[in-house]
Design an enzyme around this catalytic site. Structure first.
Site, PDB file in Angstrom:
ATOM      1  N   ILE A  62       0.904  -1.158   0.000  1.00  8.63           N
ATOM      2  CA  ILE A  62       0.000   0.000   0.000  1.00  8.63           C
ATOM      3  C   ILE A  62       0.940   1.205   0.000  1.00  8.63           C
ATOM      4  O   ILE A  62       1.901   1.267   0.773  1.00  8.63           O
ATOM      5  CB  ILE A  62      -0.946  -0.029   1.234  1.00  8.63           C
ATOM      6  CG1 ILE A  62      -1.883   1.173   1.269  1.00  8.63           C
ATOM      7  CG2 ILE A  62      -0.185  -0.106   2.536  1.00  8.63           C
ATOM      8  CD1 ILE A  62      -2.945   1.044   2.388  1.00  8.63           C
ATOM      9  N   SER A  63       0.717   2.159  -0.904  1.00 10.32           N
ATOM     10  CA  SER A  63       1.651   3.269  -1.070  1.00 10.32           C
ATOM     11  C   SER A  63       1.673   4.164   0.166  1.00 10.32           C
ATOM     12  O   SER A  63       0.715   4.209   0.950  1.00 10.32           O
ATOM     13  CB  SER A  63       1.253   4.118  -2.284  1.00 10.32           C
ATOM     14  OG  SER A  63       1.191   3.321  -3.434  1.00 10.32           O
ATOM     15  N   GLN A  64       2.759   4.905   0.289  1.00 11.80           N
ATOM     16  CA  GLN A  64       2.912   5.929   1.333  1.00 11.80           C
ATOM     17  C   GLN A  64       1.729   6.907   1.227  1.00 11.80           C
ATOM     18  O   GLN A  64       1.338   7.290   0.121  1.00 11.80           O
ATOM     19  CB  GLN A  64       4.231   6.627   1.013  1.00 11.80           C
ATOM     20  CG  GLN A  64       4.581   7.821   1.822  1.00 11.80           C
ATOM     21  CD  GLN A  64       5.684   8.623   1.120  1.00 11.80           C
ATOM     22  OE1 GLN A  64       5.877   8.504  -0.087  1.00 11.80           O
ATOM     23  NE2 GLN A  64       6.387   9.433   1.886  1.00 11.80           N
TER      24      GLN A  64
END
Ligand code: SAH
Length: 220
Positions: A62-64
């Site tokens: 899950i992206s930043q």
């Protein structure tokens, strides 16, 4: 505990988003609302609001939060749009988009991840999202054209089907580059012509598919 999560969310918005120049109140409100910790595996829950990507299984992340916010901001959504998301992953960005657009179509190639996302979105009572399992590098022509297209995986080049499925005045945000490092690029269609802007450096997992990387081209 739920108060503590709320506090962490508020802090994430202030320290990671607002302080870095993201000031669209609709986007910040969506980040304060969507419980990001429910989108990461138990083992990583305490890291859910930290300033980095988190593993979600199947070798994906899950992206930043900042990167998610930057990409969504680049779509410039007002609330009336139909958006295509490629790379549902945990469904976190999907949930944010459901708050900010009228309808969302999201395509994920890994069925197990799509299944998890489907459950979470249902639990949160989110109804304006269609989830599909498949190769999103081909877009999803059935519901095209889209006012916004957002790709959460890195491509060697902009997939032609995605640009074709973009509505006039629509925007497509996609990481383009090598497997190790990419540039976040925004394409805007104006009177049938595409305008390209480079927005930021970024690192995403690879977009795997017919208009992405081929599985046999992958290296780690
Ligand atoms: N936005 C996601 C991040 C997911 S990471 C989140 O908030 O959790 C990128 C996702 O893209 C991975 O789940 C990966 O499986 C998916 N992906 C890679 N290539 C794809 C393709 N061709 N079509 C659809 N999904 C793809």
């Amino acid at each position: 505990m739920s108060e503590e999560w709320t506090e962490r969310r508020d802090r994430m918005v202030t320290e990671q988003l607002r302080s870095r120049g993201l000031t669209d109140e609709r986007i910040l409100a969506a980040f304060r609302k969507i419980p990001r910790h429910l989108f990461v595996p138990e083992a990583y829950r305490r890291e859910a609001y930290e300033d980095h990507p988190v593993p979600i299984g199947e070798g994906q992340t899950i992206s930043q939060p900042y990167m998610v916010a930057l990409m969504i901001a680049a779509l410039q959504l007002q609330g009336h749009e139909k958006v295509l998301e490629v790379g549902t992953g945990s469904g976190f960005q999907t949930a944010l988009l459901s708050e900010l657009a009228l309808e969302v179509v999201s395509v994920e190639r890994i069925a197990a991840l799509a299944g998890g996302a489907r459950e979470r979105l249902a639990t949160l009572g989110i109804g304006n999202v269609r989830l599909r399992v498949g190769d999103g590098s081909l877009g999803y022509p059935e519901h095209a054209p889209y006012d916004g297209i957002i790709v959460a995986a890195g491509a060697p080049d902009a997939p032609a089907p995605l640009l074709e499925q973009l509505a006039d005045a629509g925007r497509c945000v996609i990481p383009i580059g090598s497997q190790r490092a990419q540039t976040l690029v925004r394409f805007q269609k104006r009177h049938g012509r595409l305008h390209r802007e480079d927005l930021a450096d970024c690192v995403f997992v690879p977009l795997i598919g017919g208009h992405g990387w081929r599985a046999e081209e992958l290296h780690d």
